[in-house]
Structures are given as structure tokens and as C-alpha cells.
Design an enzyme around this catalytic site. Structure first.
Site, PDB file in Angstrom:
ATOM      1  NE  ARG A 505      38.361  38.988  48.076  1.00  0.00           N
ATOM      2  CZ  ARG A 505      39.369  39.177  46.278  1.00  0.00           C
ATOM      3  NH1 ARG A 505      38.929  39.746  46.055  1.00  0.00           N
ATOM      4  NH2 ARG A 505      40.200  38.855  47.695  1.00  0.00           N
ATOM      5  CB  SER A 569      45.373  38.893  56.583  1.00  0.00           C
ATOM      6  OG  SER A 569      45.666  38.799  54.928  1.00  0.00           O
ATOM      7  CG  ASP A 623      46.882  41.000  54.856  1.00  0.00           C
ATOM      8  OD1 ASP A 623      47.980  40.798  55.357  1.00  0.00           O
ATOM      9  OD2 ASP A 623      45.981  42.093  55.595  1.00  0.00           O
TER      10      ASP A 623
HETATM   11 MG    MG Z   1      42.469  43.596  52.959  1.00  0.00          MG
END
Ligand code: MG
Ligand code: ADP
Length: 888
Positions: A505, A569, A623
Site C-alpha cells: 500500500r 516487514s 510492522d
Molecule cells: Mg500486517
């Protein structure tokens, strides 16, 4: 009289389709009344729980004894059930007399006699030295409290022994056997004859879930959902209900269809006003009904030329078996002539035809009424199952049903075999339960084991932090260069990227301070095609920059240079907030030329290649850190971040003096633990099970991320599937049949664990989930699957809690506190959507870290918002002037 005239005369006995429908509906209401806790005391149909919870599945095995008391004869049986693929049942039995004086003597004498007969039988078969399981068919109204405890309500059928009513017949029998001392048996079950019938048929036909008796009396039983049985605790599974349906109508609901003949029969019976439905149907009364009709018609001069004989006027002289005989197709009329003549009458041909017609009307009514109530039962089962069409078998017994020519159906052997079958099922269930528990035991962790996990995590944490030990450490404890949490004074517009979750995103995050303090976000999701995920690094980062460009255009912000936070992440070695060396790809990413490189650099190079815009990459963020920061914005106590989604990981604020990889002693820094790798050194091998090993072996990274593989969404479903396969192979589930579906990797997604364990879900829905997965299951199977899901999820939550306990206790000790109040920011779909995961995890943390008060706060979009907040904090500290675009 012609047949037509008879039909007209007995108009009231011939029930129309609508009337029968009406009877069926009334019975349905009575069933509900009997099942409800409030309505049961006044219900006439008592709906008694039998504690029989399963029907045979054909895998029963063993040697059993059975007693049958309450039928025409008292019998002792030995039943051998074998499951050698052939489903064989062998029986030997012996009928024993019960002398009149014993039937009305003392209870102790009766049970002594039964024990004596048993001893004699076992002696004969030379099995006195064996302690065999025994099932007891005791066909009197009983209040049952357990499978092997049955309190006699009242004697019927000519029995009247003293001091038995109100007592448990099983313990009376046990006492009598013990007193003798020459043999021992294990009384497993007491059953009613209807239940015995259902169980006997159930052995041959697994769809059998109704038992029906139409003999001297009439009664039926069926498998009801536990959640509808108010009188017994528990909501899971099914239980056989002995309806005692003979009492239907005792409260008057059948008065409109009862005829003068029914009333006359009732008045002259031993129990007036009782068993009114039974009196319209069963063998004890059918002949008598015909007799009463014949008498009335003769008196009115409609039959036998108006003649009556003493025999015809005597109660019981027209036996129910005559009804069947007269209705036989060929010799029926001749039989009628014989029977009527025997009663002293001189019947004409017309009289015989009329008698035949009367018999037909009486027996048809009996069959129709029985059919109407049975239809109500079947309709209820169908609704319980929520199916369009029900495939069900009714096990039937009783001489009226079997001998009567107009009624179809087969009965499958004596009821007492059913008692043995109940015993066999109880034995199978107990043995299978034990076997399953033994396997599941390995997945159940004790408090001590969890404490041990917590302590080991602590050791691994120290190893990861230490300069000397870091290289070899499995829990890497990576410095993130995030040194402070938000204080609310941050402001400005930031871009954020989120790579490494389920989606990629790009986000625009507007952070405001002061009166309008808050965060506003716009984001767009982009897909990353597999060929790019697994192509070259340049291609991957060019694609990312292409998406950013598209997003800026979409937001109408082309040309504005904003500070950017990059949530990435994957495990990264950081030496700066804005630098992250990728240690290894995970989660399906495999782009070449990235491992060992600084991902910020890779991104910057791609931006330069495009020559379209410039961005100030301020931070690389894991994250977990993003989650901590997002929650930290709301709650200043938030100093820990936790992810339980596809994978599992955590971060927390560590003292700089303990972060040996980074210079400096002052203050704190957030450490990305990468705790998923806990156990990779082998330190969790004692709690890993064969199922964990199997899941690990077939994963993309065998031997790696062992802790994560016991906890997170990507693996729990697979663990469950492996256990289910093992159970099935051992014959403990799905009747021992492994389907191709069950063998398919990944079919059991972790979201099914949530669905199956959902509290508001009936077992039936569990079954339909399994069905959806292509797993044909019985009700018992779904209970087992649900238990497996619960055990696996519970262990995951507890392990996660043990890890968290190590973290919060370390923070507490770092600060030399006796008591710590701390908040953990959490993200991840498993944590958020599983019905019990969070509760169990919280409890575990509480138990293992009693000196910490831990609050868990769910983060809203931690990866996106968090990256922006980190960037904002960095900008505040660096004093980069904040930029805002658009309206202000
Ligand atoms: Mg996640
Ligand atoms: P990510 O960890 O990839 O950022 P999520 O936090 O959304 O993404 O976690 C996705 C994982 O959550 C999926 O891989 C799946 O295993 C699991 N999951 C999805 N739905 C559910 C659910 N209803 N209950 C439990 N786990 C779920």
C-alpha cells in the site's frame, strides 16, 4: 351392512389428511414443551434424556453382556461385536423365568434373582472369570441422570416389587452381584427399549437416529441436539431423547379426535386418563377397540342379527392378533368367520366383511396416528440439521408393527441386543476419547512449561542483545533507531509505504497537533505480481516507485516532496533510522540482489532512475514498531508492539545500555525482536510435537521460525489438519477414512479455526464448514474437530503470552520496578478475529508476569499510520520543517 355404511358409521375414526397434519403439529408442540426447562414439569410428553450421546458407527468391537427386563421375557445375552471389516454380531441368549411372587415381592429379592440368573448364564458359557461390560435394557419409566444411573419412577406391566421406586436400579443390581461375590461385571449402561431398538438398527445403518416401538405399548426415541435439551447441561453434540409419547393427549389435546370407544377403553383400564395416545394405537388396546365397536353395532341390530354372546361381551376376548389375522389378504374373510364363530356368534358373509372393514379402520387409524407423530419427529430432526431433505432411518420393533400385514418395514433383532450395542458404543467412545486425549496431551502446556518458555525467551533475548553473543543468536533483537514514542506535538503530511503484509500500500498521512490533534489517512492498495516478487530487485523497486507515482497523481500531489516512512516487514539490520540491510526475504518474496543491501538505497536508486520526483526517505520501519507507535500516539504507556497475523513478531523499548550493538548508554531504543525465530537453536524441541515437525518440514523455510510456526495464522490450520489426519489414520475420527481433501495441504485455513470456535456457532454449522471443506463428518466428528481447533489455538495463545511475559518482565526489571504498568499495541488478523486467542493470551501474561499490569490495545492500521508517525517524530526531533499540502 355394506363397507360404505361401515365407513359412514365409523366416520369419526377415519382421520382426514388435515386432521393428521393437525395432530402432527400438536405433537410437535408437545415435544417442545417437554424439552423446555420451564414447561417440562407440566408437559404430558416427558422427553426424557437418556444420556446416550452417540449411535454406532460400525467400528465397535468387543464382548458384552446384556440383560433384558420389562419385555415379555427376562433374558440374559452375550453379544460379540467384531470390527474386522465385516461388522459381525454374534449372540447367545437364555430366557429365565421370573416367578409371580418375585414380581410382587421385595426389590432385593428381585435383583438377587437377576444376579443369580447372570451367574448361571456366565457359568454355562464359562466366562465367570471375565469382567465383561454389561448393558441393561430396563423398560420401565425411569428418570435417568447418567448413562449408568436410572431411577425407577413407577413399576408397570405387572411388576410391583417393594422399595425399588425412587431408587437407582443399577446400584441395586450392583449390590446383589457384590453380595454373591462369585463374579464381577461392569455395568455401563441402562437403556429403554426404544433406545435399544435405535441402537440395534444403528449398527447396520448409520442413518438410524429414531427408535420406534409399537407392541404392547408404544413409544419412540430420537437423537436431539444438546442445545435444545434444557434439562441436561451442555450444548455440544446430541443426546437420545426417550419421548414417552404414549402420554400424548393426557392433557386433553387429543380430545377432539378421541371417540366414545377410546373413552370406554380408558375408563376400563388400570390407568384411566393416562397414556391416551398409546391407547389409540398399541397392541394392548387394538383388539379391544374392535370388540367394543362390534358390541355397539350388534346392540343396535346392525350386526349378527342383533345377537350378542357372553364371549363377545367379555373384555379382552377379541385379541389384537385377530385384527392382523383378519386383515390378511387371502384367508382374511375365512379367519373372520372362524374367530367370530369361536366367540359364539353365527356370522353371515356380510358380518365377516363388516368385521374386516372395522379391523381395517382401527388399524389404519393406529398407523396414521403413529405416522403423524413420527412425521413431527422427522421434521424436527430435519430442521435441527438445517437440511432440505432428510435421509434418516427409523429402527422399529414391537409385535403390532412386525406382525401386521399392512405395515411395511423390517425389524432387526431383539431389543436386548441394543443394550449391548449401547454398551459397545460407550466402550468405543471411551477408548477413542482416551486415545485422542493422549495425543492432544502433548499440545497442552502446563504452567511450569509456560514459565520455562518465558525463561528461555529471556535467555535468547539476552543473547540477541549482547555484542559477543549476537552473531550466534536466533532471536536477533535488532535495533530500530526509533528512540521515542510520539508526544502529540507531531504534525505535517507524510507518505508511507507498507510492504511485507498481505498487501502493498501507499499512504498519505496527515498528522495534526493542538486542538485538531489526530491522524487522517488516504491509501491505495497495489498488487505485486508474483513475477515481480520473485524477479530482480530493480524490477521490484521500479514497480514500487511506479505505484508511488500513480498514487501522487491520484492524490493530485505530483511534484510535492514529502518525508516518507517505509514499513518494510522483513528482518533488517539497521545502523540508522533511515537505513535497513535486508537479512533475508520471507513470506513469498524472493527478488534477487536485495539480501545484504540497504533497502532505502534500493528505493532511492529507483526514484532516481525514474527522474520524476524526489522523496526524503526518513525511516525504515518494521510492522511491529509501526504498531507500537500507532498505539503510542493514543496511549503514552505503549512501549511494546506485537503482531499475530500471517507471522508473529514483537518489539519493545529497551534501555540503550542493554542494546550493545549501538553506541551510547543514555535513553531507550525500540528493539525489533524477530521473535518468530525463537526455538531455531533447538531450545523449544521438548515442547514441539510431531505435528509441528511435519508442518515445519513441508514449509518454505524448514528449521526456521519455529516459534512463529506454533503461533501464527500461516501455520495453525496446517497443524490442525495434521492432527486430524493422524486421528483418522488411527481410526479415531471420520470413521477412519482419510479423504483426498484431508490430505490436501492448506485446505484448513486458520480462519476456519475462528469460525469453528465461534461461540454462537452450533455444532451443525461446524459440520457444514467441514462439509464445505469436503470433509464428510458426523456430529461426533465435529465435536472432535472443534476440540482440536481449541487445543491448537490455546497453545498458540499461551506461547505468545509466555513470550510477552518475558518482554514485560524484562522492561520492569530494566527499570528496577516492583510493579510495571505497560500497554502493548497489537495488530494482526488472528489476534483480532479469533474468538478466544486474545483472552487466553492476556490470561497467560497475567499468570506468568504477576508484577506487571499489561493493557492490550488493538492498533488501527499500524503499518501505515505507524510509519508516518515515526517519520513525524523523526522530523520533530531533527527539526525538519513540517510540510502540509492541500487545504490547511
Ligand atoms: Mg500486517
Ligand atoms: P499480515 O500479517 O499479512 O499483515 P493479517 O494481519 O491480516 O496480515 O493476517 C493475515 C493472516 O491472518 C492470514 O494469513 C490468515 O492466516 C489469518 N486469518 C485470516 N482470517 C482469519 C480469521 N478470521 N481468524 C483467524 N485468522 C485469520
Amino acid at each position: 351392512m355394506s363397507t360404505f355404511q361401515i365407513d359412514k358409521y365409523l366416520y369419526h375414526m377415519r382421520l382426514s389428511e388435515e386432521t393428521l397434519q393437525e395432530v402432527s403439529q400438536r405433537f410437535r408442540k408437545e415435544m417442545e414443551k417437554g424439552l423446555g426447562a420451564d414447561t417440562n414439569p407440566t408437559a404430558s410428553v416427558k422427553m426424557l434424556p437418556t444420556f446416550v450421546r452417540s449411535t454406532p458407527d460400525g467400528t465397535e468391537d468387543g464382548d458384552f453382556l446384556a440383560l433384558d427386563l420389562g419385555g415379555t421375557n427376562f433374558r440374559v445375552l452375550r453379544v460379540k461385536v467384531s470390527d474386522n471389516g465385516l461388522q459381525k454380531v454374534e449372540m447367545e441368549n437364555q430366557i429365565y423365568a421370573i416367578p409371580e411372587e418375585l414380581m410382587r415381592g421385595s426389590g432385593v429379592q428381585l435383583f438377587d434373582h437377576i444376579a443369580e440368573c447372570l451367574a448361571n448364564f456366565m457359568e454355562k458359557l464359562k466366562i465367570k472369570d471375565k469382567k465383561l461390560p454389561l448393558g441393561f435394557t430396563f423398560s420401565f419409566p425411569c428418570h435417568q441422570t447418567k448413562l449408568d444411573e436410572s431411577i425407577l419412577v413407577t413399576w408397570t406391566k405387572g411388576f410391583k416389587c417393594s422399595s425399588v421406586e425412587g431408587k437407582d436400579v443399577v446400584s441395586m443390581l450392583r449390590k446383589s452381584i457384590k453380595k454373591r461375590g462369585d463374579f464381577d461385571i461392569d455395568i455401563v449402561a441402562v437403556v429403554n427399549d426404544t433406545v435399544g431398538t435405535m441402537m440395534t438398527c444403528g449398527y447396520d445403518d448409520h442413518n438410524c437416529e429414531v427408535g420406534l416401538i409399537v407392541g404392547t405399548g408404544t413409544n419412540a426415541c430420537y437423537m436431539e441436539e444438546m442445545r435444545h435439551i434444557d434439562l441436561v447441561e451442555g450444548d455440544e453434540g446430541r443426546m437420545c431423547i426417550n419421548m414417552e409419547w404414549g402420554a400424548f393427549g393426557d392433557d386433553g389435546v387429543l380430545n377432539d379426535i378421541r371417540t366414545e370407544f377410546d373413552q370406554e377403553i380408558d375408563m376400563g383400564s388400570l390407568n384411566p386418563g393416562k397414556q391416551l395416545f398409546e391407547k389409540m394405537i398399541s397392541g394392548m388396546y387394538m383388539g379391544e377397540l374392535v370388540r367394543l365397536i362390534l358390541v355397539k353395532m350388534a346392540k343396535e341390530g346392525l350386526l349378527f342379527g342383533g345377537n350378542l354372546t357372553p364371549d363377545l361381551l367379555t373384555t379382552g376376548h377379541f385379541e389384537t392378533r385377530y385384527v392382523s389375522a383378519i386383515e390378511k389378504e387371502k384367508e382374511g374373510l375365512q379367519k373372520a368367520h372362524e374367530i367370530l364363530t369361536k366367540l359364539g356368534l353365527e356370522p353371515s358373509h356380510e358380518d365377516c366383511v363388516a368385521t374386516l372393514r372395522i379391523c381395517q379402520i382401527v388399524s389404519t387409524r393406529s398407523a396414521n396416528l403413529c405416522g403423524a407423530t413420527l412425521a413431527a419427529v422427522l421434521r424436527r430432526i430435519k430442521e435441527n440439521k438445517g437440511v432440505e431433505r432428510l435421509r434418516s432411518t427409523v429402527g422399529v420393533d414391537g409385535s403390532v408393527y412386525k406382525k401386521h400385514p399392512q405395515k411395511l418395514g423390517t425389524s432387526r433383532g431383539p431389543i436386548a441386543r441394543g443394550a449391548a450395542m449401547v454398551t459397545a458404543v460407550a466402550y468405543r467412545l471411551a477408548a477413542q476419547h482416551k486415545a485422542r486425549q493422549k495425543i492432544l496431551e502433548a499440545l497442552k502446556l502446563s504452567h511450569e512449561q509456560l514459565l520455562e518458555v518465558k525463561q528461555r525467551m529471556r535467555i535468547e533475548m539476552e543473547n540477541g542483545l549482547g555484542k559477543e553473543t549476537h552473531a550466534e543468536a536466533t532471536v536477533k533483537m535488532l535495533p530500530t533507531y526509533v528512540c521515542s514514542t510520539p508526544d502529540g506535538t507531531e504534525k505535517g503530511d507524510f507518505l508511507a509505504l507498507d510492504l511485507g503484509g498481505t498487501n502493498f500500500r501507499v499512504l498519505l498521512v496527515r498528522v495534526r497537533n493542538g486542538m485538531r490533534r489526530g491522524v487522517e489517512m488516504h491509501n491505495k492498495i497495489y498488487s505485486i505480481p508474483v513475477e515481480i516478487m520473485q524477479g530482480t530487485g530493480e524490477e521490484l523497486f521500479d514497480h514500487i516507485v511506479h505505484c508511488i507515482s500513480d498514487f501522487l497523481e491520484y492524490m493530485g500531489m505530483k511534484g510535492v516532496s514529502l518525508p516518507l516512512g517505509f514499513t518494510f516487514s522483513f528482518p533488517c539490520q539497521q545502523t540508522n533510522l533511515d537505513e535497513g540491510i535486508l537479512l533475508k526475504w520471507t513470506k513469498g518474496f524472493k527478488a534477487t540482489g536485495c539480501e545484504g543491501e540497504d533497502v532505502v538505497n534500493l528505493l532511492k536508486e529507483a526514484i532516481h532512475r525514474r527522474e520524476e520526483f524526489d522523496l526524503d526517505v526518513v525511516a525504515v520501519v518494521n510492522d511491529t514498531v509501526g504498531t507500537m507507535m500507532t498505539c503510542g500516539y493514543e496511549d503514552p504507556y505503549c512501549e511494546v508492539g506485537l503482531i499475530v497475523g500471517t507471522g508473529s513478531n514483537a518489539c519493545y523499548m529497551e534501555e540503550m545500555r542493554n542494546v550493545e550493538l549501538v553506541e551510547g548508554e543514555e535513553g531507550r531504543m525500540c528493539v525489533n525482536m524477530e521473535w518468530g525465530a525463537f526455538g531455531d537453536s533447538g531450545c523449544l524441541d521438548d515442547i514441539r510435537t510431531e505435528f509441528d515437525l511435519a508442518v515445519d518440514e513441508l514449509s518454505l523455510n524448514p528449521g526456521k521460525q519455529r516459534f512463529e510456526k506454533m503461533i501464527s495464522g500461516m501455520y495453525l490450520g496446517e497443524i490442525v489438519r495434521n492432527i486430524l489426519m493422524d486421528f483418522t489414520k488411527r481410526g479415531l475420527l471420520f470413521r477412519g477414512r482419510i479423504s483426498e481433501r484431508l490430505k490436501t495441504r492448506g485446505i484448513f485455513e486458520t480462519k476456519f479455526l475462528s469460525q469453528i470456535e465461534s461461540d454462537c456457532l452450533a455444532l451443525l454449522q461446524v459440520r457444514s464448514i467441514l462439509q464445505h471443506l469436503g470433509l464428510e463428518s458426523t456430529c461426533d466428528d465435529s465435536i472432535i474437530v472443534k476440540e482440536v481447533c481449541a487445543v491448537v489455538a490455546r497453545r498458540a495463545a499461551q506461547l505468545c503470552g509466555a513470550g510477552m511475559a518475558a518482554v514485560v518482565d524484562k522492561i520492569r526489571e530494566n527499570r528496577g520496578l516492583d510493579f510495571l504498568k505497560v500497554t502493548v499495541g497489537v495488530d494482526g488478523t488472528l489476534y483480532k478475529l479469533h474468538p478466544h486467542f486474545s483472552t487466553i493470551m492476556h490470561e497467560t501474561v497475567k499468570q506468568l508476569s504477576p508484577k506487571c499490569e499489561v493493557t492490550f490495545l488493538q492498533s488501527e492500521d499500524g503499518s501505515g499510520k505507524g510509519a508516518a508517525l515515526i517519520t513525524a517524530v523523526a522530523c520533530r526531533i531533527r527539526e525538519i520543517p513540517s510540510i502540509s499540502v492541500g487545504e490547511q
